[in-house]
Design an enzyme around this catalytic site. Structure first.
Site, PDB file in Angstrom:
ATOM      1  N   CYS A   1       0.650  -1.188   0.070  1.00 42.47           N
ATOM      2  CA  CYS A   1       0.093  -0.122  -0.151  1.00 42.47           C
ATOM      3  C   CYS A   1       0.932   1.207   0.200  1.00 42.47           C
ATOM      4  CB  CYS A   1      -0.950   0.077   1.214  1.00 42.47           C
ATOM      5  SG  CYS A   1      -1.965  -1.383   1.154  1.00 42.47           S
TER       6      CYS A   1
HETATM    7  N1  LIG Z   1      -2.548  -5.820   2.149  1.00 46.44           N
HETATM    8  C1  LIG Z   1      -2.837  -5.041   2.846  1.00 46.44           C
HETATM    9  O1  LIG Z   1      -2.668  -4.671   3.953  1.00 46.44           O
HETATM   10  C2  LIG Z   1      -4.061  -3.974   2.212  1.00 46.44           C
HETATM   11  C3  LIG Z   1      -4.667  -2.906   2.859  1.00 46.44           C
HETATM   12  C4  LIG Z   1      -5.568  -2.229   2.552  1.00 46.44           C
HETATM   13  C5  LIG Z   1      -5.695  -2.133   1.122  1.00 46.44           C
HETATM   14  N2  LIG Z   1      -5.432  -3.171   0.378  1.00 46.44           N
HETATM   15  C6  LIG Z   1      -5.511  -3.151  -1.055  1.00 46.44           C
HETATM   16  O2  LIG Z   1      -6.550  -4.252  -1.233  1.00 46.44           O
HETATM   17  C7  LIG Z   1      -6.266  -5.092  -2.456  1.00 46.44           C
HETATM   18  C8  LIG Z   1      -5.833  -6.132  -2.601  1.00 46.44           C
HETATM   19  O3  LIG Z   1      -4.639  -6.374  -1.937  1.00 46.44           O
HETATM   20  P1  LIG Z   1      -4.113  -7.917  -1.181  1.00 46.44           P
HETATM   21  O4  LIG Z   1      -3.157  -7.283  -0.062  1.00 46.44           O
HETATM   22  O5  LIG Z   1      -5.319  -8.549  -0.414  1.00 46.44           O
HETATM   23  O6  LIG Z   1      -3.514  -8.551  -2.413  1.00 46.44           O
HETATM   24  P2  LIG Z   1      -3.130 -10.154  -2.745  1.00 46.44           P
HETATM   25  O7  LIG Z   1      -2.183 -10.202  -3.743  1.00 46.44           O
HETATM   26  O8  LIG Z   1      -2.930 -10.615  -1.294  1.00 46.44           O
HETATM   27  O9  LIG Z   1      -4.530 -10.632  -3.152  1.00 46.44           O
HETATM   28  C9  LIG Z   1      -5.143 -10.353  -4.176  1.00 46.44           C
HETATM   29  C10 LIG Z   1      -5.723 -11.775  -4.566  1.00 46.44           C
HETATM   30  O10 LIG Z   1      -6.487 -11.700  -5.903  1.00 46.44           O
HETATM   31  C11 LIG Z   1      -6.449 -12.704  -6.787  1.00 46.44           C
HETATM   32  N3  LIG Z   1      -6.720 -12.293  -8.123  1.00 46.44           N
HETATM   33  C12 LIG Z   1      -5.951 -11.485  -8.921  1.00 46.44           C
HETATM   34  N4  LIG Z   1      -6.882 -11.321 -10.028  1.00 46.44           N
HETATM   35  C13 LIG Z   1      -7.993 -11.862  -9.774  1.00 46.44           C
HETATM   36  C14 LIG Z   1      -9.055 -12.066 -10.755  1.00 46.44           C
HETATM   37  N5  LIG Z   1      -9.358 -11.402 -11.651  1.00 46.44           N
HETATM   38  N6  LIG Z   1     -10.180 -12.744 -10.208  1.00 46.44           N
HETATM   39  C15 LIG Z   1     -10.090 -13.197  -8.981  1.00 46.44           C
HETATM   40  N7  LIG Z   1      -8.899 -13.384  -8.234  1.00 46.44           N
HETATM   41  C16 LIG Z   1      -8.065 -12.486  -8.621  1.00 46.44           C
HETATM   42  C17 LIG Z   1      -4.859 -12.956  -6.661  1.00 46.44           C
HETATM   43  O11 LIG Z   1      -4.570 -14.331  -7.034  1.00 46.44           O
HETATM   44  C18 LIG Z   1      -4.666 -12.845  -5.119  1.00 46.44           C
HETATM   45  O12 LIG Z   1      -4.714 -13.911  -4.446  1.00 46.44           O
HETATM   46  C19 LIG Z   1      -5.350  -4.033  -3.064  1.00 46.44           C
HETATM   47  O13 LIG Z   1      -6.020  -2.842  -4.033  1.00 46.44           O
HETATM   48  C20 LIG Z   1      -4.582  -3.342  -2.106  1.00 46.44           C
HETATM   49  O14 LIG Z   1      -3.929  -2.088  -2.215  1.00 46.44           O
HETATM   50  C21 LIG Z   1      -4.110  -4.115   0.683  1.00 46.44           C
END
Ligand SMILES: NC(=O)c1ccc[n+]([C@@H]2O[C@H](COP(=O)([O-])OP(=O)(O)OC[C@H]3O[C@@H](n4cnc5c(N)ncnc54)[C@H](O)[C@@H]3O)[C@@H](O)[C@H]2O)c1
Length: 449
Positions: free
Chosen positions: A282
């Site tokens: 992030c």
């Molecule tokens: N990790 C954090 O602490 C955090 C906090 C707040 C916001 N975010 C935001 O949340 C969002 C997700 O982050 P995350 O950390 O969970 O990412 P992540 O990479 O851990 O998880 C994302 C998942 O989405 C899957 N994916 C990708 N394309 C896909 C599709 N078309 N259909 C289905 N699944 C699909 C991936 O395989 C993966 O498992 C991002 O926008 C991030 O900026 C993350």
């Protein structure tokens, strides 16, 4: 059924918990969100394109340290959680929450391909009475300008579906503090904005069942801008303390002591800590979503650019400190045995994304160091998109191993480390996190950086 009826039917399904909640993207955000809805008595469908992850979940195994395998196995057995790679089953979900990645492209512009791909998958099966909520962090305007046209186009194919009348669309940013058990998804207030008042009402009703507090805002744009403000605020303040760290160090003042003292002010000061650089999905990324949209509006975001410059130069600063410390004992970096402690981007987690440790390791290798690493949460060095490091396994921190190292570099302050033991058996320790602050014996071997 006319529009108020679609909304009313969904509202009552949300209230009586018969609504099925689908979460797209079963990562660090999606899985905890599923947990919050299961705890609120909803049945959930989890979608991911990664077959390995779905297979693991089906086998009752977690891949995220703070989500217990036992809990997953129980939910699968009780059918409250059904993971799948079959995105056609999105049609079965009444509420669809999108938690897919929003990275930067090679040219550091927003890469919305995951969000767009997911929106197209939903559009292909969109039916009346569904609520779609984007949770992925992004720039203000994404839900309305990117997601809505894709859904509306798909909806038309299915027979003239209109937002606010037939289907509903909102934005609600995820707020996660990975590794901090105090903040489960259910206890973090959730900001929710809708494309229209009906969408807003339904999304707020849904989250109100699963989280401690819903913060309604008047539009998706406000909710999107709120998330970017939160993360930009952190990036800028971390840059400030990083800059002060370099200055105070030059002046012979311990920045950590300064920060602890300043933190006693009961108003007007929030504590931020310096480090070896910025990490995680992030903070190093999201502000650049805002810079990009600002440029489209003919403005520049100078704070963000400056914070980015300072934060990205921190690994160079740390490597300079490593070089100086080795110099004191008449050793060059080239050929010196250096072990980096911690490759996760923050303490007590297993997430290496954007971790400054990878930059540190590249810089040290480029200078010829005989490099190793240890991380109790990351047993093997993962292949990273933007880094080219050799395959390595985490080295056990034995007395002998530590004694063989010319220098040990603390990059991540995991709680699992015994810092007294590390300092006792190492020749030189560079501490970028003030992790050794309680170690009294052997302080002459510690250099802060
Ligand atoms: N990790 C954090 O602490 C955090 C906090 C707040 C916001 N975010 C935001 O949340 C969002 C997700 O982050 P995350 O950390 O969970 O990412 P992540 O990479 O851990 O998880 C994302 C998942 O989405 C899957 N994916 C990708 N394309 C896909 C599709 N078309 N259909 C289905 N699944 C699909 C991936 O395989 C993966 O498992 C991002 O926008 C991030 O900026 C993350």
């Amino acid at each position: 059924m006319n529009s108020p009826e679609h909304a009313a039917v969904l509202a009552s399904a949300i209230e009586n918990k018969s609504a099925k909640v689908g979460v797209v993207g079963l990562g660090y955000v999606g899985l905890p969100l599923i947990r919050a809805f299961i705890a609120a008595d909803y049945r959930t469908l989890g979608f991911d394109v990664d077959q390995t992850k779905v297979d693991r979940l089906k086998a009752g195994k977690s891949y995220i340290a703070h989500i217990a395998s036992d809990w997953i196995a129980r939910c699968i057995a009780e059918h409250s959680f059904e993971p799948t790679t079959d995105l056609r089953r999105l049609a079965e979900a009444d509420c669809i929450l999108i938690c897919v990645p929003t990275p930067l492209s090679e040219s550091r512009d927003p890469d919305l391909s995951y969000v767009e791909g997911t929106a197209r998958q939903i559009a292909a099966v969109l039916r009346p009475g569904q609520l779609v909520v984007l949770e992925s962090t992004t720039y203000p305007g994404t839900t309305r300008d990117v997601v809505l046209p894709i859904l509306a186009a798909g909806g038309k194919v299915a027979g003239e579906l209109t937002v606010g009348r037939d289907f509903f669309l909102a934005f609600s940013p995820e707020r996660e503090d990975p590794g901090n058990a105090q903040f489960a998804a259910s206890v973090i207030p959730k900001v929710v904005g809708g494309i229209d008042p009906t969408s807003a009402h339904l999304a707020q009703l849904l989250y109100g069942q699963a989280v401690v507090k819903v913060v309604p805002v008047t539009s998706c744009e406000v909710a999107e801008a709120c998330k970017i403000l939160e993360n930009t605020y952190r990036a800028v303040n971390i840059a400030l303390v990083n800059e002060l760290k370099m200055l105070y160090d030059r002046m012979g003042i311990d920045v950590w002591e300064v920060i602890e003292a300043a933190a006693t002010k009961p108003f007007g000061f929030q504590v931020f800590y310096p480090g070896p650089g910025l990490g995680g999905h992030c903070i190093p990324i999201d502000p650049f979503y805002l810079s990009w949209i600002a440029r489209k509006h003919g403005l520049s975001t100078r704070f963000i650019e400056l914070a980015g410059q300072i934060n990205t130069q921190m690994p160079d600063y740390v490597v300079d400190r490593v070089t100086a410390a080795l110099n004191e004992v008449k050793k060059p970096v080239k050929g010196s045995k250096i072990c980096v402690l911690g490759v996760a981007y923050k303490k007590d987690i297993d997430d290496p994304r954007e971790s400054p440790s990878f930059v540190l390791m590249e810089l040290l290798l480029a200078r010829g160091a005989a490099l190793t690493y240890n991380d109790p949460h990351v047993p093997n060095l993962p292949k990273m998109r933007h880094h080219d490091l050799p395959a390595m396994a985490s080295k056990p921190l034995t007395t002998e191993f530590l004694a063989q190292q010319d220098l040990v570099l603390i990059a991540t302050n995991h709680s699992a480390y015994d810092y007294h033991f590390i300092v006792k058996h190492s020749k030189l320790v560079i501490d970028t996190r003030n992790a050794t602050k309680k170690v009294m014996k052997g302080r002459e071997r510690i250099r802060k950086a």
